[in-house]
Design a protein around this motif. Structure first.
Motif, short mmCIF file in Angstrom:
data_model
loop_
_atom_site.label_atom_id
_atom_site.label_comp_id
_atom_site.label_asym_id
_atom_site.label_seq_id
_atom_site.Cartn_x
_atom_site.Cartn_y
_atom_site.Cartn_z
N ALA A 1 19.14 7.34 -8.13
CA ALA A 1 18.32 7.73 -6.98
C ALA A 1 18.50 9.22 -6.71
O ALA A 1 19.41 9.87 -7.24
N VAL A 2 17.65 9.77 -5.86
CA VAL A 2 17.79 11.15 -5.42
C VAL A 2 18.89 11.19 -4.35
O VAL A 2 18.89 10.38 -3.42
N GLY A 3 19.83 12.12 -4.48
CA GLY A 3 20.92 12.25 -3.53
C GLY A 3 20.92 13.61 -2.88
O GLY A 3 20.85 14.64 -3.57
N ILE A 4 21.01 13.66 -1.54
CA ILE A 4 21.01 14.91 -0.78
C ILE A 4 22.15 14.87 0.23
O ILE A 4 22.31 13.89 0.95
N LYS B 1 12.48 16.96 1.88
CA LYS B 1 12.71 16.71 0.46
C LYS B 1 12.85 15.21 0.18
O LYS B 1 12.34 14.71 -0.82
N GLY B 2 13.55 14.51 1.06
CA GLY B 2 13.73 13.07 0.87
C GLY B 2 12.43 12.31 0.93
O GLY B 2 12.15 11.43 0.10
N ILE B 3 11.58 12.64 1.89
CA ILE B 3 10.28 11.97 2.03
C ILE B 3 9.39 12.30 0.83
O ILE B 3 8.67 11.43 0.32
N ALA B 4 9.45 13.54 0.35
CA ALA B 4 8.66 13.91 -0.83
C ALA B 4 9.09 13.10 -2.05
O ALA B 4 8.25 12.66 -2.85
N ALA B 5 10.40 12.87 -2.20
CA ALA B 5 10.89 12.05 -3.32
C ALA B 5 10.37 10.62 -3.21
O ALA B 5 9.94 10.02 -4.21
N VAL B 6 10.39 10.07 -2.01
CA VAL B 6 9.91 8.70 -1.80
C VAL B 6 8.41 8.61 -2.12
O VAL B 6 7.96 7.67 -2.78
N LYS B 7 7.65 9.59 -1.68
CA LYS B 7 6.21 9.57 -1.94
C LYS B 7 5.89 9.72 -3.43
O LYS B 7 4.83 9.31 -3.88
N SER B 8 6.84 10.28 -4.18
CA SER B 8 6.66 10.38 -5.63
C SER B 8 7.10 9.12 -6.36
O SER B 8 6.98 9.05 -7.58
N GLY C 1 0.78 -1.24 0.00
CA GLY C 1 0.00 0.00 0.00
C GLY C 1 0.80 1.27 0.00
O GLY C 1 0.24 2.36 0.14
N GLY C 2 2.11 1.18 -0.12
CA GLY C 2 2.89 2.39 -0.32
C GLY C 2 3.24 3.15 0.93
O GLY C 2 3.11 4.38 0.98
N ARG C 3 3.67 2.47 1.99
CA ARG C 3 4.14 3.18 3.18
C ARG C 3 5.46 3.89 2.90
O ARG C 3 6.22 3.50 2.02
#
Length: 652
Positions: free
Chosen positions: A614-617, A632-639, A531-533
């Motif tokens: 992957a997104v790198g920060i 920003k990291g959580i937003a990338a994961v949710k996308s 379900g996309g946690r």
């Protein structure tokens, strides 16, 4: 077959025909050269008539032609077998010893159930299956390339064995020497395909026929899932994979029906005795280790603890007890075990270590943690899977009541026995004891919050600040932590609300370095399907460096999760060991970091992540930058993207 296939020339039959025609064409010039042409039989520009010898040769049978194609292979049947099992995925780093199987899974099996996942190292394939099973509650498959692939995967297999996690493992092998191509196939083949890992898998087999493969694979799945679970290892012979399977042979093959084993429950008489001991105790304590596999198991543990008003020490091999409950008293383990007059241990990894302490000195000595006369009850399946060479079973200690059974299956029956015993004896849990435990819980929580404020603004960043800033951005999400916290001062277990079973999956089992990035990938896959946690993996830099390429598989297959590098630029555990040795040898500790630091140059993990897609920060060095980076990291994961944040931290 479609009408066009019936009336036209089938592609594979056409290819066979080309081979035959080609062979005849190549042979013809030699045949003509051997003829003596009679005078007067030729005319310029015409084909000579065949002589008697040629006519005789043509009337005979044509030479045998090597078969180069086939409509159905043994590997197709192997795929049919796997499709009868509850397997959603099979992970692999490509290898020629299973080329037949891979082609069949992708084409014949349409790359669905199981879906083929591409990894860049066999350790990733197996570690991915490890993390997946702990979230999904069922096995995943992985396949390795012969001898070298199995050796690559060995440490990940060992972790899974020590952690008692089910998985189905395959390896390819060119068996008969007459079937091995010269060179590489000899180096990558072996007489006994499982010899390297036999001591740390639950069961293995080398099927000698396709029927044998069907029965062993179905048996292996059931064995992998039976408590105590573990990896099973099957060798898929190359000749069985690649050999043609004719219709009359296929009709003789049968795939057995999978029957899942029921789990063992404790003996009723033993449970009645355990209930008497627990109800009679003044200071009962419950220790939960590799116990819970579901939310229902957690709920049962809460019910039992409340019936007895007994504190629970969660050793975090699984998510056993919600830390939001006042009876979760893990941080007071030493005091509670020392005061206990009855201890119930559920699926202990190390019962001796729960009851005894050992000093790491030149001469190692041990002493009991418990007081004299304490009663110990153990409910566990650990004695059902013990091998000789690898000593993961720890030292032996005899419990007063040793119940060999699956603790999760047994607990509802123990609860009933405790309820009956409480009613019969007229004794209930002590309210005075309960109030003391509530106060102790509040004090421990307040102490943890206070300790988390120490070095709040320090550089390098404190691990407490890292976790609390992360929680500040995560708390509104449906989240799951798929990493252990032993190397982070256990901050999430002390400060985050871990109230659901999927919030945490435990550690590696065998403490093999490199588990964290690969198991997190598999766990994130299972959470994606559930379900996309928002999945979070906080891992050390030394751990991440063992398998950074895991991020490519995540990006390639669309598996989103957040990796936070706890970057202390060292193998800090080993620095502490070197400091201890230097102290013991009276040599000072100044040289302890030699050979154990990861600096000069510092590694840019954000750039590595970006290189893998992957997104790198980062690197993040100022604690005031944490909140925005985590957002920003959580937003990338949710996308739908995997993301990595590099945080330069203090050692622990």
């Amino acid at each position: 077959m479609a009408k066009s296939d019936e009336t036209g020339l089938h592609r594979r039959r056409f290819l066979k025909g080309v081979v035959a025609a080609g062979g005849a064409t190549i042979a013809a010039p030699n045949a003509r050269a051997a003829q003596t042409e009679p005078a007067g039989n030729t005319t310029k520009g015409t084909t000579p008539l065949p002589n008697a010898a040629t006519q005789s040769q043509e009337r005979g049978h044509p030479p045998d032609v090597e078969q180069l194609t086939t409509e159905k292979t043994g590997s197709d049947f192997m795929v049919d077998v796997c499709k009868t099992l509850n397997l959603d995925y099979i992970a692999a780093c490509p290898g020629s010893t299973f080329r037949g199987l891979q082609e069949s899974f992708v084409n014949y099996g349409a790359n669905k159930r199981p879906e083929w996942l591409t990894c860049l190292h066999e350790e990733v394939s197996v570690g991915m299956a490890h993390g997946y099973a702990k979230v999904a509650g069922k096995p995943m498959a992985a396949i390795m390339h012969g001898t070298v692939g199995t050796q690559h995967a060995a440490m990940a297999i060992y972790n899974a064995y020590c952690d008692r996690v089910p998985m189905i493992l395959f390896t390819g092998n060119a068996g008969p020497l007459t079937d091995r191509r010269p060179g590489v196939e000899w180096f990558h083949s072996v007489q006994d395909g499982a010899a390297t890992v036999r001591d740390f898998v639950k069961w293995d087999d080398y099927p000698m026929s396709l029927q044998h493969f069907a029965e062993s694979t179905v048996r292996g799945y059931a064995l992998a899932c039976a408590e105590p679970p573990g990896p099973v290892f099957l060798v898929a012979d190359s000749k069985l994979q690649e050999g043609p399977l004719e219709d009359h042979e296929a009709r003789k093959l049968k795939i057995p029906r999978l029957t899942m084993p029921s789990q063992t429950a404790g003996d009723p008489n033993a449970l009645r005795e355990a209930a008497k001991m627990l109800v009679a105790a003044e200071n009962p304590v419950i220790i939960a280790d590799r116990y819970a596999r579901s939310q229902g198991a957690m709920d049962d543990l809460v019910r039992l603890a409340e019936l007895l008003e007994a504190p629970v020490i969660d050793n975090r091999a699984r998510m056993n007890m919600p830390n939001t409950h006042y009876l979760c008293q893990s941080e007071r383990a030493g005091t509670l075990i020392g005061q206990a007059d009855c201890i119930l241990s559920l699926e202990p990894v190390d019962l001796f270590g729960q009851l005894n302490a050992m000093r790491d000195q030149i001469e190692r000595t041990d002493s009991p943690k418990v007081k004299a006369g304490v009663k110990v009850i153990s409910i566990s399946t650990r004695d059902l899977l013990v091998h000789s060479n690898y000593q993961d079973f720890q030292r032996y200690v005899g419990a007063d009541l040793n119940i060999t059974a699956d603790a999760q299956t047994t607990l509802p029956f123990l609860i009933e026995a405790v309820q009956r015993q409480t009613s019969a004896s007229g004794k209930s849990g002590s309210e005075m004891r309960a109030e003391k435990l509530r106060q102790a819980y509040r004090n421990a929580l307040e102490r943890a919050r206070t300790e988390a404020t120490y070095a709040w603004d320090a550089k390098p960043i404190s691990t407490a600040r890292l976790y609390m800033e992360l929680w500040g951005q995560l708390q509104k999400e449906d989240w799951a932590l798929v990493s252990d916290s032993d190397f982070s001062s256990r901050w999430p277990h002390r400060l985050w609300p871990l109230e659901k079973h999927y919030r945490f999956i435990g550690g590696s089992g065998g403490y093999g370095v490199g588990y964290q990035p690969v198991a997190s990938l598999g766990a994130a896959l299972a959470h994606r399907d559930a379900g996309g946690r928002v999945v979070v993996n906080v891992t050390g830099d030394g751990e991440f460096n063992m398998a950074p390429h895991t991020l490519w598989t995540a990006a390639h297959h669309g598996i989103p999760y957040l990796t936070v590098i706890q970057n202390n630029r060292a193998y800090h555990q080993e620095i502490m060991h070197l400091q201890r040795m230097a102290n013991r040898h009276n040599r000072g500790v100044t040289t302890a970091p030699t050979g154990a630091t990861i600096d000069n140059p510092n590694i840019d993990y954000a750039k590595i992540a970006m290189g893998y897609g992957a997104v790198g920060i980062g690197p993040i060095e100022d604690p005031n930058d944490l909140a925005d980076s985590f957002r920003k990291g959580i937003a990338a994961v949710k996308s739908g993207q995997p993301a990595l944040i590099d945080v330069v931290t203090q050692p622990r």
